[in-house]
Design a protein around this motif. Structure first.
Motif, PDB file in Angstrom:
ATOM      1  N   ARG A  22     -41.720   1.118 -78.048  1.00  0.00           N
ATOM      2  CA  ARG A  22     -43.044   1.203 -78.718  1.00  0.00           C
ATOM      3  C   ARG A  22     -44.055   0.396 -77.917  1.00  0.00           C
ATOM      4  O   ARG A  22     -43.903  -0.786 -77.710  1.00  0.00           O
ATOM      5  N   SER A  24     -48.369  -0.208 -77.750  1.00  0.00           N
ATOM      6  CA  SER A  24     -49.683   0.080 -78.312  1.00  0.00           C
ATOM      7  C   SER A  24     -50.764  -0.536 -77.441  1.00  0.00           C
ATOM      8  O   SER A  24     -50.582  -1.590 -76.854  1.00  0.00           O
ATOM      9  N   ARG A  26     -54.997  -1.225 -77.509  1.00  0.00           N
ATOM     10  CA  ARG A  26     -56.187  -1.214 -78.370  1.00  0.00           C
ATOM     11  C   ARG A  26     -57.332  -1.889 -77.624  1.00  0.00           C
ATOM     12  O   ARG A  26     -57.157  -2.894 -76.942  1.00  0.00           O
ATOM     13  N   THR A  34     -51.947  -5.373 -75.248  1.00  0.00           N
ATOM     14  CA  THR A  34     -50.790  -4.539 -74.956  1.00  0.00           C
ATOM     15  C   THR A  34     -49.579  -5.151 -75.633  1.00  0.00           C
ATOM     16  O   THR A  34     -49.269  -6.309 -75.408  1.00  0.00           O
ATOM     17  N   ASN A  35     -48.916  -4.397 -76.486  1.00  0.00           N
ATOM     18  CA  ASN A  35     -47.732  -4.894 -77.182  1.00  0.00           C
ATOM     19  C   ASN A  35     -46.541  -4.028 -76.849  1.00  0.00           C
ATOM     20  O   ASN A  35     -46.588  -2.820 -77.010  1.00  0.00           O
ATOM     21  N   SER A  37     -42.304  -3.584 -77.504  1.00  0.00           N
ATOM     22  CA  SER A  37     -41.214  -4.031 -78.339  1.00  0.00           C
ATOM     23  C   SER A  37     -40.322  -4.971 -77.553  1.00  0.00           C
ATOM     24  O   SER A  37     -40.349  -5.014 -76.333  1.00  0.00           O
ATOM     25  N   VAL A 127     -52.634   3.161 -70.234  1.00  0.00           N
ATOM     26  CA  VAL A 127     -51.900   2.414 -71.250  1.00  0.00           C
ATOM     27  C   VAL A 127     -50.662   1.739 -70.646  1.00  0.00           C
ATOM     28  O   VAL A 127     -50.330   0.598 -70.970  1.00  0.00           O
ATOM     29  N   GLY A 209     -58.654   3.712 -78.282  1.00  0.00           N
ATOM     30  CA  GLY A 209     -57.366   3.101 -78.583  1.00  0.00           C
ATOM     31  C   GLY A 209     -56.282   4.142 -78.665  1.00  0.00           C
ATOM     32  O   GLY A 209     -56.539   5.296 -79.006  1.00  0.00           O
ATOM     33  N   GLU A 211     -51.715   4.561 -79.236  1.00  0.00           N
ATOM     34  CA  GLU A 211     -50.397   3.976 -79.440  1.00  0.00           C
ATOM     35  C   GLU A 211     -49.360   4.950 -78.907  1.00  0.00           C
ATOM     36  O   GLU A 211     -49.358   6.128 -79.285  1.00  0.00           O
ATOM     37  N   GLN A 213     -45.385   6.188 -77.967  1.00  0.00           N
ATOM     38  CA  GLN A 213     -43.974   6.116 -78.329  1.00  0.00           C
ATOM     39  C   GLN A 213     -43.166   6.536 -77.108  1.00  0.00           C
ATOM     40  O   GLN A 213     -43.064   7.713 -76.809  1.00  0.00           O
ATOM     41  N   LEU A 223     -48.341  10.014 -74.873  1.00  0.00           N
ATOM     42  CA  LEU A 223     -49.468  10.079 -75.798  1.00  0.00           C
ATOM     43  C   LEU A 223     -49.652  11.517 -76.266  1.00  0.00           C
ATOM     44  O   LEU A 223     -49.296  12.458 -75.555  1.00  0.00           O
ATOM     45  N   GLN A 227     -54.865  11.960 -78.866  1.00  0.00           N
ATOM     46  CA  GLN A 227     -55.173  10.602 -78.435  1.00  0.00           C
ATOM     47  C   GLN A 227     -55.984  10.569 -77.142  1.00  0.00           C
ATOM     48  O   GLN A 227     -56.843   9.699 -76.960  1.00  0.00           O
TER      49      GLN A 227
END
Length: 330
Positions: A22, A24, A26, A34-35, A37, A127, A209, A211, A213, A223, A227
């Motif tokens: 995952r 994301s 924004r 940027t995050n 997992s 991203v 933005g 997110e 997967q 994406l 998006q």
């Protein structure tokens, strides 16, 4: 007592050698987050590495002998050397992109013909870039850099576009498929650093933005079309032409001058070592054929079968970062 190294079982002339991830993204004005997992954190080096048997002491000794006998070693690396740095590949059994889903990488002709496809590519790359560019060399990259510094490595050819060999200090290096850290204009050929383009993306997309997967090789993420629809893509600052990463996409061809250069380096070598490549792509496989034609001994270090197993006098199925640092290059 010194135990002699075993003879590598090979008919070639050894006297000649002697001489759901995952992510994301924004943006709010100048705030970029940027995050990833925990699975995709920089430390999870085993996430994209297929299982392999324990190191065999006998195989290590055979490999040491192969390296010791070579005075002008040419090494060719593939995606399997970088999976231990947390970068996924395409073909690794069970963990590569092809094994995980039905998605396929972008094709060169599609990128050239379609502005919407370029928009989708750059949105995804935008991203994924902070994570992709942060990856660092692992012990295998550092080992090869050390071999070069000590005079063992005649030349290094990589099929990877991640710049990890350069980060490790390798200089006698050919990036066969280019490098994601550079961007080219398709119209005028102007070259710019990929990091500078990231800043231009940010300026053009202050409130965009997305997110994602899933993490794919070469800085790509997944994406939806919805998006990317509003994502703005900058043009060349010099001529206004479309921009492309300085890499060879699937369906494109390697520069003939670069191919000729590598063929010459192979013919100068007295041994060829393939590291982390299945050799399914012809652009790398052809150099193994050249080595065979020149009767140059070939060793392959790769987890899983390769296209050239029957051409190698030594095949090892081990993690590159575990085996290469064990070898004394002298």
């Amino acid at each position: 007592m010194i135990v002699p190294l075993p003879t590598v079982k090979c008919s070639l002339n050894w006297e000649r050698m002697r001489m759901n991830y995952r992510l994301s993204f924004r943006s709010t004005k100048s705030l970029w987050v940027t995050n990833l997992s925990q699975q995709c954190s920089r430390g999870s080096s085993g996430l994209f590495v297929p299982p392999c048997p324990p190191l065999s002491p006998e195989k290590v000794r055979e490999f040491q002998r192969f390296i010791t006998l070579s005075k002008k070693l040419l090494v060719m690396t593939g995606a399997g050397i970088s999976t231990e740095s947390g970068i996924p590949d395409y073909r690794s059994e069970k963990v590569g992109l092809y094994a995980r889903n039905a998605r396929r990488p972008i094709q060169h002709s599609d990128f050239l013909r379609s502005a919407p496809i370029r928009q989708r590519y750059w949105a995804r790359n935008f991203v994924g870039w902070p994570q992709f560019s942060s990856h660092q060399p692992n012990p295998a990259h550092w080992a090869l850099s050390t071999w070069e510094r000590l005079g063992k490595l005649h030349w290094l050819v990589t099929q990877n576009v991640d710049s990890l060999h350069t980060k490790a200090g390798s200089q006698r290096l050919t990036e066969l498929h280019g490098c994601m850290h550079r961007v080219l204009c398709l119209s005028c050929g102007a070259q710019t650093p990929r990091g500078a383009l990231q800043q231009r993306f940010q300026v053009l997309n202050p409130t965009w933005g997305a997110e994602a997967q899933g993490l794919a090789p070469d800085g790509d993420v997944f994406l939806s079309d919805e998006q990317v629809r509003t994502f703005q893509v900058p043009s060349c600052l010099r001529c206004g032409g479309p921009l492309k990463p300085d890499v060879v996409f699937f369906g494109d061809t390697v520069d003939p001058a670069k191919v000729d250069f590598v063929h010459k380096r192979v013919k100068e070598a007295d041994a060829l070592l393939v590291v982390g490549s299945s050799l399914q792509v012809y652009s790398g496989y052809r150099f193994v054929l050249t080595a065979r034609d020149q009767k140059i001994p070939i060793a392959i270090l790769n987890i899983g079968r390769t296209r050239s197993d029957d051409l190698a006098c030594l095949k090892l199925s081990s993690r590159c970062g575990e085996l290469l640092p064990l070898i004394d290059p002298h």
